[in-house]
Every structure is written in structure tokens, then in C-alpha cells.
Design a protein around this motif. Structure first.
Motif, short mmCIF file in Angstrom:
data_model
loop_
_atom_site.label_atom_id
_atom_site.label_comp_id
_atom_site.label_asym_id
_atom_site.label_seq_id
_atom_site.Cartn_x
_atom_site.Cartn_y
_atom_site.Cartn_z
N ILE A 61 -21.04 65.97 22.57
CA ILE A 61 -20.13 65.42 23.59
C ILE A 61 -19.10 64.52 22.93
O ILE A 61 -17.90 64.59 23.25
CB ILE A 61 -20.92 64.66 24.68
N LEU A 62 -19.54 63.69 21.99
CA LEU A 62 -18.61 62.81 21.29
C LEU A 62 -17.59 63.60 20.46
O LEU A 62 -16.40 63.26 20.44
CB LEU A 62 -19.37 61.83 20.38
N GLU A 63 -18.05 64.63 19.80
CA GLU A 63 -17.14 65.47 19.00
C GLU A 63 -16.10 66.13 19.90
O GLU A 63 -14.91 66.21 19.55
CB GLU A 63 -17.92 66.52 18.23
N LYS A 64 -16.54 66.62 21.07
CA LYS A 64 -15.62 67.26 22.01
C LYS A 64 -14.59 66.24 22.50
O LYS A 64 -13.39 66.55 22.56
CB LYS A 64 -16.42 67.84 23.19
N ARG A 65 -15.05 65.04 22.86
CA ARG A 65 -14.13 64.00 23.32
C ARG A 65 -13.12 63.63 22.23
O ARG A 65 -11.94 63.42 22.50
CB ARG A 65 -14.90 62.74 23.74
N LYS A 66 -13.60 63.56 20.98
CA LYS A 66 -12.71 63.21 19.87
C LYS A 66 -11.61 64.25 19.72
O LYS A 66 -10.42 63.90 19.56
CB LYS A 66 -13.51 63.11 18.57
N LYS A 67 -11.97 65.52 19.80
CA LYS A 67 -10.97 66.59 19.70
C LYS A 67 -9.97 66.52 20.86
O LYS A 67 -8.77 66.73 20.67
CB LYS A 67 -11.65 67.96 19.65
N GLU A 68 -10.50 66.22 22.06
CA GLU A 68 -9.61 66.12 23.23
C GLU A 68 -8.64 64.95 23.08
O GLU A 68 -7.46 65.07 23.40
CB GLU A 68 -10.44 65.93 24.51
N ILE A 69 -9.13 63.84 22.57
CA ILE A 69 -8.26 62.67 22.36
C ILE A 69 -7.20 62.97 21.30
O ILE A 69 -6.02 62.68 21.49
CB ILE A 69 -9.10 61.43 21.97
N VAL A 85 -8.90 55.80 22.76
CA VAL A 85 -9.50 55.66 21.43
C VAL A 85 -10.51 54.51 21.42
O VAL A 85 -11.61 54.64 20.86
CB VAL A 85 -8.41 55.45 20.36
N LYS A 86 -10.15 53.40 22.06
CA LYS A 86 -11.05 52.25 22.11
C LYS A 86 -12.35 52.60 22.85
O LYS A 86 -13.44 52.27 22.40
CB LYS A 86 -10.37 51.06 22.78
N ASN A 87 -12.22 53.29 23.99
CA ASN A 87 -13.41 53.73 24.75
C ASN A 87 -14.27 54.67 23.91
O ASN A 87 -15.50 54.57 23.92
CB ASN A 87 -13.01 54.39 26.06
N PHE A 88 -13.60 55.59 23.20
CA PHE A 88 -14.34 56.52 22.35
C PHE A 88 -15.08 55.76 21.25
O PHE A 88 -16.24 56.03 20.98
CB PHE A 88 -13.40 57.56 21.73
#
Length: 172
Positions: A61-69, A85-88
Motif C-alpha cells: 500500500i505504501l509503495e502504491k501511494r508513493k508511486k501515486e504521489i 509527501v508529509k502524510n506519506f
């Protein structure tokens, strides 16, 4: 004069030489072959798999969010992007803290139960030493090579496997 010196040297060495009753053990071999420790490790592996699966899902989930950001840098202004970015980063840090807590939990369980098994081995060795008039028992870390006839590891394993060790996984 030479004869006198040689005589005294021989006397001194002969006095200090004494046949010792010595045995050796392979501590890691004993622990690895303890039925209860094997069962404990199997139960711990089941817990590890459960937590590993949860952590792997969170990592995906974190990797997916990182790519989306990273892919949305053009869609947001600097303030909105920095907020994402801060939330991530906060979520990623929480994930790392969870991983560290999990590793500490596993290591603490292993440490506590290894201590229990070492205490049991120590008691068995003391009893065996007294019963068999042993002067010295060496661990594999304390000698380079020895005769197999000195190794009492299998005897200690047998005694250890006859004992109830009460190895447990502590609650998280």
C-alpha cells in the motif's frame, strides 16, 4: 648442576600434571535438537508468517501511494504536494516503527526462551558432572578439536528432551 635443574623441572611438571575428567558439549547442537525448542520455533514461525503477511500488505500500500504521489506532482500545487509527501512520510515512519516493534517482539521471545533452555542445560550438566565425576566440561567455543569420546552432547539432548521446559510465546 644441569642434572639438578632437570630434576627439579621434571618434579615440578610431574606434580602439576594430573589426569582430569573432561567432557565436551556442542551447545548449539543441543539447542537445535531440543524438541521443545523446535516446537517453540515452529509456533513462532506461524506468528511470524501472520505478521509478515500484514506487514507485506502495508508495504505494498505504501509503495502504491508513493508511486501515486510521484506521478501526481504536476496535478497539485507545491503546498498540496508537500502535504501529501508529509502524510506519506508519517505513514512510512509508522510502518517502520511497527516493523521494529515486531522484530523486538520476536527477538525478545527467542531471548527469553533461549535463557530458559540454557538454564535447563546448565542444571543437567551440573547433575551429569556430579554423577560422573567430571572436573571440566567445555563448550565447542572453548576448544579447537577433541575426541568424539569426550562429547556428551547426545546424552544431554536425551536428558533435555525428557524434561518439560515450559517454553512459551509471550503476549504482545
Amino acid at each position: 648442576m644441569k642434572l639438578v635443574i632437570i630434576f627439579f623441572i621434571l618434579i615440578l611438571f610431574s606434580i602439576s600434571i594430573k589426569a582430569e575428567n573432561i567432557a565436551t558439549i556442542r551447545l548449539s547442537y543441543i539447542i537445535e535438537n531440543s524438541y521443545e525448542f523446535k516446537n517453540f520455533l515452529n509456533n513462532l514461525d506461524k506468528i511470524k508468517l501472520k505478521y509478515f503477511s500484514e506487514l507485506k500488505d502495508q508495504e505494498k500500500i505504501l509503495e502504491k501511494r508513493k508511486k501515486e504521489i510521484e506521478g501526481s506532482i504536476m496535478l497539485f500545487n507545491d503546498e498540496e504536494y508537500n502535504k501529501l509527501v508529509k502524510n506519506f512520510d508519517n505513514d512510512a515512519n509508522s510502518y517502520l516503527i511497527k516493523v521494529e516493534k515486531y522484530e523486538n517482539y520476536i527477538n525478545k521471545n527467542i531471548e527469553i526462551n533461549e535463557k530458559k533452555i540454557l538454564e535447563s542445560i546448565s542444571l543437567i550438566l551440573k547433575e551429569y558432572s556430579n554423577k560422573n565425576d567430571l572436573d571440566l566440561i567445555l563448550n565447542e567455543d572453548q576448544y579447537f578439536i577433541s575426541s568424539n569420546s569426550l562429547d556428551i552432547s547426545d546424552i544431554i539432548i536425551e536428558e533435555l528432551n525428557n524434561k518439560k521446559l515450559d517454553l512459551k510465546i509471550i503476549e504482545k
